[in-house]
Scaffold this motif. Structure first.
Motif, PDB file in Angstrom:
ATOM      1  N   ILE A 182       5.125  -2.863 -20.896  1.00  0.00           N
ATOM      2  CA  ILE A 182       4.264  -2.550 -19.754  1.00  0.00           C
ATOM      3  C   ILE A 182       4.973  -1.569 -18.825  1.00  0.00           C
ATOM      4  O   ILE A 182       4.376  -0.595 -18.334  1.00  0.00           O
ATOM      5  CB  ILE A 182       3.870  -3.826 -18.987  1.00  0.00           C
ATOM      6  N   ALA A 183       6.255  -1.796 -18.568  1.00  0.00           N
ATOM      7  CA  ALA A 183       7.023  -0.889 -17.711  1.00  0.00           C
ATOM      8  C   ALA A 183       7.061   0.517 -18.314  1.00  0.00           C
ATOM      9  O   ALA A 183       6.940   1.518 -17.599  1.00  0.00           O
ATOM     10  CB  ALA A 183       8.444  -1.426 -17.513  1.00  0.00           C
ATOM     11  N   GLN A 184       7.218   0.590 -19.633  1.00  0.00           N
ATOM     12  CA  GLN A 184       7.242   1.893 -20.301  1.00  0.00           C
ATOM     13  C   GLN A 184       5.888   2.583 -20.189  1.00  0.00           C
ATOM     14  O   GLN A 184       5.804   3.794 -19.960  1.00  0.00           O
ATOM     15  CB  GLN A 184       7.649   1.709 -21.767  1.00  0.00           C
ATOM     16  N   LEU A 185       4.800   1.820 -20.353  1.00  0.00           N
ATOM     17  CA  LEU A 185       3.467   2.395 -20.210  1.00  0.00           C
ATOM     18  C   LEU A 185       3.242   2.939 -18.805  1.00  0.00           C
ATOM     19  O   LEU A 185       2.720   4.043 -18.627  1.00  0.00           O
ATOM     20  CB  LEU A 185       2.411   1.337 -20.525  1.00  0.00           C
ATOM     21  N   ARG A 186       3.622   2.165 -17.817  1.00  0.00           N
ATOM     22  CA  ARG A 186       3.436   2.620 -16.434  1.00  0.00           C
ATOM     23  C   ARG A 186       4.210   3.903 -16.154  1.00  0.00           C
ATOM     24  O   ARG A 186       3.722   4.813 -15.473  1.00  0.00           O
ATOM     25  CB  ARG A 186       3.868   1.517 -15.468  1.00  0.00           C
ATOM     26  N   ALA A 187       5.420   3.970 -16.697  1.00  0.00           N
ATOM     27  CA  ALA A 187       6.223   5.171 -16.494  1.00  0.00           C
ATOM     28  C   ALA A 187       5.548   6.385 -17.129  1.00  0.00           C
ATOM     29  O   ALA A 187       5.556   7.490 -16.555  1.00  0.00           O
ATOM     30  CB  ALA A 187       7.627   4.978 -17.068  1.00  0.00           C
ATOM     31  N   LYS A 188       4.957   6.206 -18.289  1.00  0.00           N
ATOM     32  CA  LYS A 188       4.322   7.327 -18.977  1.00  0.00           C
ATOM     33  C   LYS A 188       2.981   7.717 -18.343  1.00  0.00           C
ATOM     34  O   LYS A 188       2.616   8.891 -18.321  1.00  0.00           O
ATOM     35  CB  LYS A 188       4.124   6.998 -20.457  1.00  0.00           C
ATOM     36  N   LEU A 189       2.227   6.738 -17.856  1.00  0.00           N
ATOM     37  CA  LEU A 189       0.910   7.016 -17.275  1.00  0.00           C
ATOM     38  C   LEU A 189       0.998   7.483 -15.831  1.00  0.00           C
ATOM     39  O   LEU A 189       0.054   8.087 -15.315  1.00  0.00           O
ATOM     40  CB  LEU A 189       0.031   5.764 -17.366  1.00  0.00           C
ATOM     41  N   GLY A 190       2.120   7.200 -15.175  1.00  0.00           N
ATOM     42  CA  GLY A 190       2.338   7.659 -13.814  1.00  0.00           C
ATOM     43  C   GLY A 190       1.306   7.122 -12.845  1.00  0.00           C
ATOM     44  O   GLY A 190       0.882   5.960 -12.925  1.00  0.00           O
ATOM     45  N   ALA A 191       0.850   7.985 -11.947  1.00  0.00           N
ATOM     46  CA  ALA A 191      -0.079   7.570 -10.892  1.00  0.00           C
ATOM     47  C   ALA A 191      -1.441   7.154 -11.439  1.00  0.00           C
ATOM     48  O   ALA A 191      -2.208   6.480 -10.749  1.00  0.00           O
ATOM     49  CB  ALA A 191      -0.258   8.704  -9.880  1.00  0.00           C
ATOM     50  N   GLU A 192      -1.753   7.540 -12.661  1.00  0.00           N
ATOM     51  CA  GLU A 192      -3.051   7.192 -13.254  1.00  0.00           C
ATOM     52  C   GLU A 192      -3.073   5.795 -13.862  1.00  0.00           C
ATOM     53  O   GLU A 192      -4.128   5.321 -14.293  1.00  0.00           O
ATOM     54  CB  GLU A 192      -3.420   8.208 -14.343  1.00  0.00           C
ATOM     55  N   SER A 193      -1.933   5.135 -13.914  1.00  0.00           N
ATOM     56  CA  SER A 193      -1.864   3.841 -14.584  1.00  0.00           C
ATOM     57  C   SER A 193      -2.822   2.833 -13.955  1.00  0.00           C
ATOM     58  O   SER A 193      -2.790   2.603 -12.747  1.00  0.00           O
ATOM     59  CB  SER A 193      -0.435   3.271 -14.514  1.00  0.00           C
ATOM     60  N   PRO A 194      -3.686   2.207 -14.781  1.00  0.00           N
ATOM     61  CA  PRO A 194      -4.606   1.195 -14.259  1.00  0.00           C
ATOM     62  C   PRO A 194      -4.065  -0.226 -14.387  1.00  0.00           C
ATOM     63  O   PRO A 194      -4.787  -1.189 -14.110  1.00  0.00           O
ATOM     64  CB  PRO A 194      -5.826   1.369 -15.158  1.00  0.00           C
ATOM     65  N   ILE A 195      -2.824  -0.361 -14.811  1.00  0.00           N
ATOM     66  CA  ILE A 195      -2.298  -1.685 -15.140  1.00  0.00           C
ATOM     67  C   ILE A 195      -1.884  -2.433 -13.875  1.00  0.00           C
ATOM     68  O   ILE A 195      -1.108  -1.918 -13.065  1.00  0.00           O
ATOM     69  CB  ILE A 195      -1.105  -1.579 -16.101  1.00  0.00           C
ATOM     70  N   ARG A 196      -2.406  -3.632 -13.727  1.00  0.00           N
ATOM     71  CA  ARG A 196      -2.107  -4.469 -12.561  1.00  0.00           C
ATOM     72  C   ARG A 196      -1.359  -5.710 -13.017  1.00  0.00           C
ATOM     73  O   ARG A 196      -1.724  -6.347 -14.009  1.00  0.00           O
ATOM     74  CB  ARG A 196      -3.413  -4.867 -11.864  1.00  0.00           C
TER      75      ARG A 196
END
Length: 235
Positions: free
Chosen positions: A209-223
């Protein structure tokens, strides 16, 4: 212990798996179980030879020992990803306490097993990783907030920028985006994405999840839902 049946050379191959392991007994046992499952197997014992084999043989997956002499498994995986090679990688690690460090380096590993391990389980993990990349349902497009995924083409975008995801990262994000707003427990994600449910392995979910957030940046929808798990929400 029951004897392991010899591989059937007439059975159709599921593709070639590269096993990178410098302990001959372990390499032989892993190769035996993978061949029994219908995979072709090529074994290398050092990192430089492994990279050459990846480039030449184009394996469907790499079973990669971390503790290689010379160029270790971390550097092999880093070099592959740096060259744009996203072949699924399953790390073999000697200690549990290595796992967070290894998966936290954003190397793009798809799974890991810890020594001593069951070769049957390792073969099952390889099958699971490959199943996730074998071909999704046709014309499945997911979109939540600024993130869009074409599941058929296995492509993802954050805003207008295409993002390179490992097979595991892709499937984890797709699992969240398929049901926007639903809170998934870590164990649920581990079972549905990785194909197994072990409580100690739920930290693997957190790292990805941390890796996904880093890659998606400000667009990340993960809460993050504290104490429970994760959800994907439109902003």
């Amino acid at each position: 212990m029951s004897a392991v049946s010899a591989p059937n050379p007439a059975s159709p191959s599921r593709g070639l798996v590269l096993v990178v392991e410098d302990e001959t007994a372990i390499a032989d046992l892993v190769a035996l179980y993978l061949r029994r499952d219908g995979f072709g197997v090529h074994v290398e014992s050092d990192g430089e030879a492994a990279l050459a084999a990846v480039r030449k043989l184009k394996p469907v997956a790499v079973v990669l020992d971390i503790g290689l002499s010379g160029m270790d498994g971390i550097e092999v995986c880093r070099t592959m990803r740096g060259a744009g090679d996203w072949t699924p990688v399953l790390f073999v690690t000697a200690r549990d306490d290595e796992v967070d460090r290894l998966l936290g380096l954003e190397l793009g590993a798809d799974d890991y097993v810890t020594k001593p391990f069951s070769p049957r389980e390792l073969a099952a993990r390889v099958r699971t990783v490959l199943r996730r990349t074998a071909g999704p349902a046709p014309s499945e497009v997911l979109s939540v907030g600024g993130v869009r995924m074409d599941v058929t083409q296995r492509r993802a975008w954050a805003g207008e920028v295409e993002v390179a995801l490992t097979p595991t990262e892709f499937d984890l994000l797709a699992q969240l985006l398929r049901q926007p707003g639903r809170v998934f427990e870590r164990a649920q994600l581990l079972s549905s994405v990785w194909g197994y449910a072990v409580e100690a392995g739920t930290r693997t979910v957190d790292v990805h999840i941390a890796q996904l957030r880093a890659k998606l940046g400000a667009e990340s929808p993960i809460r993050t839902v504290r104490g429970v798990g994760y959800a994907a929400d439109a902003r």
